[in-house]
Design a protein around this motif. Sequence first.
Motif, short mmCIF file in Angstrom:
data_model
loop_
_atom_site.label_atom_id
_atom_site.label_comp_id
_atom_site.label_asym_id
_atom_site.label_seq_id
_atom_site.Cartn_x
_atom_site.Cartn_y
_atom_site.Cartn_z
N GLY A 1 -34.11 112.27 -54.09
CA GLY A 1 -34.38 112.29 -53.05
C GLY A 1 -35.87 112.50 -52.62
O GLY A 1 -36.21 112.63 -51.58
N LEU A 2 -36.80 113.27 -53.93
CA LEU A 2 -38.42 113.61 -53.37
C LEU A 2 -38.81 111.26 -53.12
O LEU A 2 -39.13 111.37 -52.22
CB LEU A 2 -38.74 113.62 -54.55
CG LEU A 2 -38.68 114.95 -54.60
CD1 LEU A 2 -39.41 115.58 -56.14
CD2 LEU A 2 -38.42 115.56 -53.24
N VAL A 3 -37.93 110.75 -53.44
CA VAL A 3 -38.38 109.33 -53.93
C VAL A 3 -38.17 108.73 -52.50
O VAL A 3 -38.77 108.22 -52.09
CB VAL A 3 -37.87 108.69 -55.23
CG1 VAL A 3 -38.26 107.09 -54.42
CG2 VAL A 3 -38.54 108.82 -56.38
N VAL A 4 -37.03 108.71 -51.93
CA VAL A 4 -36.62 108.61 -51.06
C VAL A 4 -36.99 109.31 -49.14
O VAL A 4 -37.38 109.18 -48.58
CB VAL A 4 -34.61 108.51 -50.34
CG1 VAL A 4 -34.54 109.35 -49.05
CG2 VAL A 4 -34.01 107.94 -51.53
N HIS A 5 -37.33 110.27 -50.04
CA HIS A 5 -38.41 111.21 -48.41
C HIS A 5 -39.34 111.09 -48.06
O HIS A 5 -40.11 111.12 -47.53
CB HIS A 5 -38.44 112.99 -49.12
CG HIS A 5 -38.86 113.45 -47.91
ND1 HIS A 5 -40.28 113.89 -48.19
CD2 HIS A 5 -38.40 114.10 -46.91
CE1 HIS A 5 -40.38 114.72 -46.87
NE2 HIS A 5 -39.71 115.07 -45.63
N THR A 6 -40.32 110.29 -49.35
CA THR A 6 -41.32 109.30 -49.03
C THR A 6 -40.91 108.57 -48.04
O THR A 6 -42.28 108.04 -47.35
CB THR A 6 -42.20 108.86 -50.42
OG1 THR A 6 -40.80 107.55 -50.59
CG2 THR A 6 -42.16 109.48 -51.99
N SER A 7 -40.10 108.01 -47.26
CA SER A 7 -40.05 107.17 -46.01
C SER A 7 -40.16 108.00 -45.40
O SER A 7 -40.73 107.52 -44.16
CB SER A 7 -38.92 106.55 -46.13
OG SER A 7 -38.51 105.66 -46.70
N VAL A 8 -39.79 108.97 -44.77
CA VAL A 8 -40.75 110.24 -44.22
C VAL A 8 -41.88 110.05 -44.12
O VAL A 8 -43.13 109.96 -42.85
CB VAL A 8 -40.05 111.23 -43.88
CG1 VAL A 8 -40.43 112.55 -42.61
CG2 VAL A 8 -38.15 111.48 -44.07
N LEU A 9 -43.40 110.47 -44.93
CA LEU A 9 -44.63 110.52 -45.29
C LEU A 9 -44.68 108.76 -44.80
O LEU A 9 -45.80 109.13 -43.87
CB LEU A 9 -44.63 111.08 -46.75
CG LEU A 9 -43.97 112.15 -46.85
CD1 LEU A 9 -44.16 112.81 -48.35
CD2 LEU A 9 -44.05 113.40 -45.54
N THR A 10 -44.43 107.80 -45.68
CA THR A 10 -45.43 107.13 -44.94
C THR A 10 -44.86 106.12 -43.99
O THR A 10 -45.46 105.97 -42.94
CB THR A 10 -44.66 105.86 -46.31
OG1 THR A 10 -42.67 105.59 -45.92
CG2 THR A 10 -45.19 106.40 -47.68
N ALA A 11 -43.88 106.69 -42.97
CA ALA A 11 -43.93 106.26 -41.73
C ALA A 11 -44.87 107.68 -40.46
O ALA A 11 -44.73 106.74 -39.72
CB ALA A 11 -42.21 106.37 -41.25
#
Length: 335
Positions: free
Chosen positions: A58-68
């Motif tokens: 879940g944390l790995v998937v959430h990195t997409s929000v941060l990189t965007a």
Amino acid sequence: MAVKAPRRIALLVGAVGLVAWSAVHLHAVGASWSQAWRMIANLGWRWPLLLGVVWLLGLVVHTSVLTASLPGLSHRRALTLNLSGSAVSNVLPLGGVAGTALNLGMVRGWGHTGLEFARFVVVSKAWDLIAKLFMPLVTLGVLLVADLTPGGHMLLWLLCSVICFVSGVLVTAALLGRAGPLLRLVAWCERVWTRIRPKAQPGWTAATTDLLDGTDSLVRRRWRELSWGMTGYWVLQGALLWLSFVAIHVYLPWPIILAGLVAERLLTLAAITPGGAGVVEAGTIAILIALGADPTGALAGVLLYRAFVFAAEIPVGAMATALWLLFRRPPAQCA
């Protein structure tokens, strides 16, 4: 700082009182702390491993929000930011500011500007807030269809859900460049506050305008990555909560799991205690019990779930911070 100290103490005392009252209430409705701990302690090693994998995914998937939210940020660095900031926030009372300050130092060391970081914080936090504000009304609809909403609390649930939804619409519109309605609401709140405290000059409207400056173009370019990343994160958080109950042999209908997840995510906004500890658990358990969950099972499942989304982030985040400190470039090269 001296002026704010009594308010912080009052908030902490109030939070501790709420948690203590919740513990007494849990006992009154039949929840057994000793049995809940035994349910968790009797888990074999496979369940904690599986739950840990789902949590980390879940944390790995959430990195997409941060990189965007911060163009040029890698997923590995985004994960480091998330873990390190959460570790600080989960240890210190009202520690979100300290976590943000730590993240600022990291981002500047990686070559990003202060302005880019400010937009990153606004967009990533706002997108998380939007999800938390929209989901209560969605969940209420699901519960109504499943006929699981307690009638005695229906009006209150509906009122809170509508307020959250309208707030989410205002924040979404502001991020997309239509900040007028939100700014008028902030200005009205500012006027009310100055009437209550005539000497106060909060400057909320100006601060909100500054925060939203330049975010609309970023959101319009990256809204797909932001949305898919947040959706995937919520799905995996829901899977983690569901598996936490399955691990202790408590089987709840998925609408109740959804309601518990939404309550837990929404209550994290009230981070009076470090990471909302105590307040979040008490509120989430109360919602689950109100929807018919066994009190002891609700207690055990929520504690197991929070052991990952709250407690596990502290040592893992500390390690991520230590690795950043060990391998970061010298300050002279970060200018």
